[in-house]
Scaffold this active site. Structure first.
Site, PDB file in Angstrom:
ATOM      1  N   HIS A 103       8.202   0.604   5.256  1.00 31.04           N
ATOM      2  CA  HIS A 103       8.741   0.096   6.738  1.00 31.04           C
ATOM      3  C   HIS A 103       7.401  -0.519   7.459  1.00 31.04           C
ATOM      4  O   HIS A 103       7.690  -1.694   8.375  1.00 31.04           O
ATOM      5  CB  HIS A 103       8.254   1.602   7.573  1.00 31.04           C
ATOM      6  CG  HIS A 103       8.202   1.825   9.157  1.00 31.04           C
ATOM      7  ND1 HIS A 103       7.221   2.840   9.697  1.00 31.04           N
ATOM      8  CD2 HIS A 103       8.283   0.789  10.231  1.00 31.04           C
ATOM      9  CE1 HIS A 103       7.931   2.359  11.457  1.00 31.04           C
ATOM     10  NE2 HIS A 103       8.414   1.150  11.488  1.00 31.04           N
ATOM     11  N   GLU A 106       9.497  -4.055   6.911  1.00 31.53           N
ATOM     12  CA  GLU A 106      10.649  -3.689   7.905  1.00 31.53           C
ATOM     13  C   GLU A 106      10.079  -4.832   8.655  1.00 31.53           C
ATOM     14  O   GLU A 106      10.848  -5.585   9.501  1.00 31.53           O
ATOM     15  CB  GLU A 106      11.399  -3.047   8.559  1.00 31.53           C
ATOM     16  CG  GLU A 106      12.365  -2.812   9.496  1.00 31.53           C
ATOM     17  CD  GLU A 106      12.296  -1.659  10.660  1.00 31.53           C
ATOM     18  OE1 GLU A 106      12.032  -2.107  11.777  1.00 31.53           O
ATOM     19  OE2 GLU A 106      12.154  -0.464   9.675  1.00 31.53           O
ATOM     20  N   HIS A 107       9.121  -4.435   9.332  1.00 33.59           N
ATOM     21  CA  HIS A 107       8.283  -5.662  10.090  1.00 33.59           C
ATOM     22  C   HIS A 107       7.783  -6.696   9.828  1.00 33.59           C
ATOM     23  O   HIS A 107       8.074  -7.638  10.935  1.00 33.59           O
ATOM     24  CB  HIS A 107       7.263  -4.433  10.516  1.00 33.59           C
ATOM     25  CG  HIS A 107       7.701  -3.533  12.182  1.00 33.59           C
ATOM     26  ND1 HIS A 107       7.016  -3.206  13.114  1.00 33.59           N
ATOM     27  CD2 HIS A 107       8.329  -2.493  11.068  1.00 33.59           C
ATOM     28  CE1 HIS A 107       7.599  -1.919  13.884  1.00 33.59           C
ATOM     29  NE2 HIS A 107       8.562  -1.876  13.100  1.00 33.59           N
ATOM     30  N   GLU A 179       1.186  -5.690  12.384  1.00 37.48           N
ATOM     31  CA  GLU A 179       2.441  -5.115  12.475  1.00 37.48           C
ATOM     32  C   GLU A 179       2.095  -3.996  11.578  1.00 37.48           C
ATOM     33  O   GLU A 179       2.661  -3.017  11.773  1.00 37.48           O
ATOM     34  CB  GLU A 179       3.514  -6.104  12.008  1.00 37.48           C
ATOM     35  CG  GLU A 179       3.854  -6.914  12.434  1.00 37.48           C
ATOM     36  CD  GLU A 179       5.022  -6.722  14.132  1.00 37.48           C
ATOM     37  OE1 GLU A 179       5.709  -5.635  14.046  1.00 37.48           O
ATOM     38  OE2 GLU A 179       4.841  -7.468  15.261  1.00 37.48           O
ATOM     39  N   GLU A 204       3.143   3.070  15.963  1.00 36.07           N
ATOM     40  CA  GLU A 204       4.275   3.837  16.281  1.00 36.07           C
ATOM     41  C   GLU A 204       4.397   5.587  15.131  1.00 36.07           C
ATOM     42  O   GLU A 204       5.046   5.923  15.516  1.00 36.07           O
ATOM     43  CB  GLU A 204       5.719   3.252  15.953  1.00 36.07           C
ATOM     44  CG  GLU A 204       6.913   3.398  15.308  1.00 36.07           C
ATOM     45  CD  GLU A 204       7.444   2.409  14.999  1.00 36.07           C
ATOM     46  OE1 GLU A 204       9.026   3.053  14.260  1.00 36.07           O
ATOM     47  OE2 GLU A 204       7.475   1.407  14.669  1.00 36.07           O
TER      48      GLU A 204
END
Length: 1027
Positions: A103, A106-107, A179, A204
């Site tokens: 994850h 991905e950012h 991130e 998040e």
């Protein structure tokens, strides 16, 4: 974006989507498909070899499978006559811990690459492109990077950026800090302030796990599939994310983001050869083949069932504060690459839990023990081996064993009795109708549909052949009437790989989580040397400097404003009168044999005290029975004859006056052409003879609706905050809060808690009297030209069946203005409520909720759609988002998202999403306005904002939805063209002018709202209402 339990196998749900952007295409002959059919197996094209060419007529497409000669990369192209072309690249990503490495990666890959080294090219391309979709998703075992656009040049630009991002990212340490996670001083400029955890993904995931449903679903998957990657949280556990290092991130990229571990997907009517050439030359030709070690091994079956209990936060919004336990029984199913077995088990799951006629609905939902099915109920095919889960949420802890017994007993009963033929037919009808129903993002739906199966080396083309799967399913039933019962016995009754998972609320849950996080933080800080702390301080300043430095994005490709189509496509509409005076809008479209019907009925005469109950009325109207049909028979007819029937309250702002709006209920449904008379007969019965005497079923529906609203708040907190902030700024705002805001959530909670619901049930016939007649009704139909005459006749019959008030009911509000309902020549008028004495006022509201993050919104009253300033404000919202708010709220503040938007009715909203800050973000909003008023932006910035605005204005519209804005808002093509020209004409002076006149201090009225945890500032400030 993290997608936990992303159901990539719910074929039929997803292919339908919401609605499609298709040309006025000829169903018999589609040139994109014909071109694709010319490819030969074994043919070499741009470094690839064709492996398979297959026509899939049920989806009007041709599938071409290829492999890359040099790297073994797999490729699937779906040729279809659709201008909204899609690309995606997918990597199998199989983490071994919960640090969230896929994850965070991905950012971080989207933060700059070899060819495009500027900071954050992904977000910058949102403003340099006419994309109809751009995003990235981290699932449990793969990461997907999709985009779509209707412009060929734009496709090549975006493809170049995406390829460079995933294969040649910079992966800078500061980007990882921003991130992923970092230790940083609370005030980065003051080394005396405490060190805290920060980072976009960190916040998040804190927000994601504030949702109890997410928590339950994640544990369900991890406990049922404990042997490999599914045992961990691919998105990252907030308590484990701080264990991830920059070096581990770089290593994960090296082992997982290689062409040999990639699957490429393209869809639409652009030529395949161009895609292959660009992908080969810009990326794949630079790699050699490897053997990726990313496969997920099969889960070892258990010899005995297992049982676990977990805890969660108490839900302050849910009904029944003492009954918030959840329990489910889950079974491991076969490998999803067995396409037909997966299809069969997906259908079997629907038969078991879908609708009031299903055995588990009767046994569990109608038992009165809980509020709704447990999270993730049904078939889940997003992991290598699928699973089925069923249970209840909202139960008392003492009833866990009762629910378990009910599950076992129900399975035994179904194995013994089987399913009624009509229910199986209704389900197969649903498959047929969903194959025909086109969505605006059909390519994305198909990419999602095949992703999981393809990820585990299954055949993606087989996943698309729904027609042949239905035929084989029918054949199996014909040859063996006990086919489904035997599957149930095999995979459920005799299956020892069975998990019983329960979750109960803990009043100290949030405090315990905060305590564990504090201990983790202390452990990290205590291990730091003075030199480490000095480096953290300096790195924090360096990151802040980088975030504040103006960015040179000239290396990125971009479209120009001149690339935008100057004119909108014309939508041909006709208006006829049904029953002598009810206007019906007819829109001929390539709807593939489906007919779409809508009707809007006015709420102007409804008494004030009934208005809060309109959403509940809409939720239950099509589910309580009608005429001679009880609610079970009605549900069966709806499934057999339609693609669904729905009612929803709507508040439609006027295009030219802020204090004017239309209020009504929108009824909508669609069906196969052959079933049109049956569908309209159902509507006649619902309007004329709804059954409001089913008290027990009403109670069930109320509990389900209340639970759904409560569960939805963590995911849509920014929407609830925005609605609340706008409540006192325009007359429509109060009604919107009543219908879809926190007031509605709280009302449904109170109704669900009532021991006696009869007082509420008695309100429904009173609402019916004001709503379900042909007084102030208008209708619309979207169908093919060949179907239109028959559709018009069916609607006329429906309208003539309706009652009309004996005497004209007077509107409850004295000021009603009339506008032409469907075009200037129409004799029937839209009746809009006007409140000439309305005075906007500022209200600040803080909803205290047990979330670890906040949702912040500030609304400003500005100018409606037809006002000349609306276009400038729309461009300004995009400009402020891209050039100021993104940096302030996401990069510096650590929120998952934030920005500015302008509504059709003229509400200018600044917002943040999953935000670790709250009142500090309100200060960022003030700074954003100051930035806009100072004019610190360039002509290039303005052009990019226009591109972003036009990508939304020109987003694809499905055949089913064309003409809808005209039907609802009275927006003609001429009005939209005028607005388009106003958007083109927006200039620097106009942007500074509207930011000063509307957003500046003391100008327009502002409203503020905050959803989230305790806040010392709002608690001390008497201007805030804390609820």
């Amino acid at each position: 974006m993290w997608r936990s339990g992303w159901r990539a196998s719910g074929a039929l749900r997803r292919l339908g989507g919401r609605s499609a952007n298709l040309r006025a295409w000829r169903w018999g002959s589609t040139t994109a498909c014909e071109r694709a059919l010319r490819f030969q197996v074994g043919e070499k094209i741009q470094g690839f070899t064709v492996g398979q060419v297959t026509s899939v007529p049920e989806l009007c497409l041709t599938a071409v499978k290829l492999s890359h000669d040099g790297t073994g990369a797999r490729y699937l192209h779906l040729a279809r006559e659709d201008r909204n072309n899609l690309f995606s690249v997918q990597f199998r990503t199989t983490p071994v811990d919960s640090s969230g490495v896929p994850h965070v990666l991905e950012h971080t890959v989207l933060c700059g690459s070899r060819k495009y080294p500027c900071r954050d090219p992904f977000f910058k391309m949102l403003n340099r492109s006419l994309s109809t979709f751009m995003n990235a998703f981290t699932a449990s075992d793969y990461t997907l990077y999709p985009f779509s656009t209707q412009n060929p040049k734009d496709f090549q630009n975006l493809l170049s950026v995406y390829l460079d991002a995933v294969f040649f990212p910079c992966l800078r340490e500061l980007d990882f800090w921003q991130e992923g996670w970092r230790l940083e001083h609370e005030d980065p400029n003051d080394p005396q302030t405490p060190l805290v955890f920060k980072g976009v993904v960190f916040n998040e995931m804190k927000g994601a796990f504030a949702d109890n449903e997410r928590t339950f679903s994640q544990h369900l998957q991890s406990r049922l599939l404990p042997d490999h990657t599914y045992a961990v949280v691919s998105g990252g556990d907030p308590l484990c994310i701080p264990d991830l290092t920059w070096e581990q991130l770089r290593q994960f990229h090296a082992t997982h983001y290689h062409p040999s571990n990639a699957r490429f997907f393209t869809y639409g009517d652009f030529p395949l050869e161009q895609h292959l050439k660009q992908i080969h030359e810009e990326a794949l030709s630079k790699f050699e083949k490897i053997e990726p070690r990313t496969a997920v091994p099969a889960q070892r079956p258990w010899p005995e069932p297992r049982e676990f209990q977990i805890t969660c936060a108490r839900d302050s919004l849910a009904a029944g504060s003492s009954e918030q336990t959840t329990v489910s029984v889950s079974f491991l199913l076969p490998d999803i690459t067995n396409t037909f077995e997966a299809f069969t088990l997906s259908l079997l799951s629907s038969l078991l839990i879908s609708g009031p006629n299903s055995p588990f609905y009767k046994a569990l939902v109608e038992s009165g023990l809980g509020t709704d099915f447990s999270p993730d109920a049904g078939y889940n095919g997003c992991t290598r081996e699928a699973y089925f889960s069923v249970g209840l949420q909202g139960i008392a802890e003492k009833d866990i064993q009762t629910v378990r017994d009910l599950v076992d007993r129900t399975l035994d009963d179904v194995i013994l009795q089987g399913f009624e033929d009509d229910r199986i037919e209704a389900l197969l009808h649903k498959v047929e109708i969903q194959m025909k129903h086109q969505s605006a993002s059909f390519g994305l739906a198909l990419a999602s549909h095949v992703a999981s199966c393809w990820n585990h080396d299954g055949d993606p083309v087989e996943c698309l052949k729904l027609g042949s799967q239905v035929a084989r399913f029918r054949q199996c039933l014909e040859e063996n009437p006990k086919f489904l019962q035997e599957k149930l016995k095999q995979y459920f009754k005799d299956n020892r790989h069975k998990l019983i998972l329960s979750m109960k609320p803990d009043d100290q849950y949030a405090e315990k989580q905060a305590q564990v996080e504090a201990e983790k933080l202390k452990q990290k800080v205590d291990s730091l040397s003075p030199e480490d702390k000095q480096r953290i301080y300096e790195k924090g300043l360096e990151l802040q400097t980088q975030q504040s430095r103006p960015q040179d994005a000239s290396c990125l490709p971009a479209l120009k404003v001149s690339d935008i189509e100057p004119r909108i496509p014309v939508t041909e509409l006709d208006v006829v009168l049904a029953g002598g005076e009810t206007p019906v809008q007819l829109c001929a479209q390539p709807t593939n044999g489906l007919v779409y019907f809508r009707a809007l009925s006015s709420l102007n005469t409804l008494p004030e005290e009934l208005r809060p109950y309109v959403p509940l009325f809409c939720a239950v109207l099509t589910k309580l029975g009608c005429g001679v049909l009880g609610y079970r028979e009605q549900a069966q007819q709806v499934e057999l004859k339609t693609g669904g029937m729905a009612a929803a309250p709507c508040v439609l702002p006027d295009d030219s006056h802020l204090d004017t709006y239309e209020q009504g209920v929108l009824f909508s449904s669609f069906c196969l052409d052959r079933n049109l008379p049956d569908m309209m007969h159902l509507w006649s019965e619902i309007f004329n003879n709804p059954r409001f005497e089913e008290e027990e079923h009403f109670r069930v529906l109320v509990r389900m609706a209340a639970q759904e609203l409560s569960n939805g708040v963590p995911d849509a907190g920014h929407v609830y905050a925005s609605v609340r902030a706008g409540r006192t700024l325009a007359p429509a705002g109060d009604l919107q809060e009543t219908f879809e805001g926190m007031d509605q959530v709280r009302l449904m909670q109170r109704v669900a808690d009532m021991a006696d619901v009869r007082p509420v049930l008695r309100k429904l016939p009173r609402i019916k009297k004001h709503l379900l007649s042909c007084d102030h009704l208008r209708c619309s139909v979207n169908a093919t030209p060949q179907q239109m005459s028959r559709a018009g006749t069916a609607v006329d019959t429906f309208v003539r069946s309706l009652g009309r008030s004996q005497k004209e009911r007077k509107p409850l509000r004295p000021h009603v203005v009339e506008k032409p309902a469907l075009g200037g020549s129409s004799p029937v008028m839209r009746r809009l409520v006007m409140e000439p004495t309305f005075t906007p006022c500022q209200v600040k509201t803080h909803f205290l909720l047990p979330f670890p993050v906040s949702y912040v919104a500030e609304c400003v009253r500005t100018a409606p759609y037809s006002h000349p300033d609306h276009a400038s404000l729309k461009v300004l919202a995009r400009l402020m988002t891209a050039k100021f708010l993104h940096t302030e709220i996401r990069e510096k503040g650590g929120a998952y998202g934030g920005g500015a938007k302008l509504s059709y009715g003229g509400m200018f909203t600044l917002y943040s999403y999953r935000d670790p800050r709250s009142t500090e973000t309100l200060q960022s909003f003030v700074k954003a306005v100051d930035w806009a008023r100072s004019g610190r932006f360039t002509q290039q910035d303005i052009d990019e904002a226009k591109l972003s605005v036009f990508s939304a204005v020109d987003s694809p519209v499905a055949p089913s939805d064309r003409g809808l804005d005209h039907f609802l808002y009275g927006l003609s093509d001429e009005m939209k063209q005028k607005h388009r020209e106003q958007l083109f004409a927006v200039h620097r002076e106009a942007l500074v002018d509207v930011s000063t006149r509307y957003l500046g201090p003391g100008r327009s009225t502002h409203g503020l709202a905050l959803l989230g945890p305790d806040n010392a500032r709002t608690a001390k400030d008497p201007s805030w209402i804390v609820r």
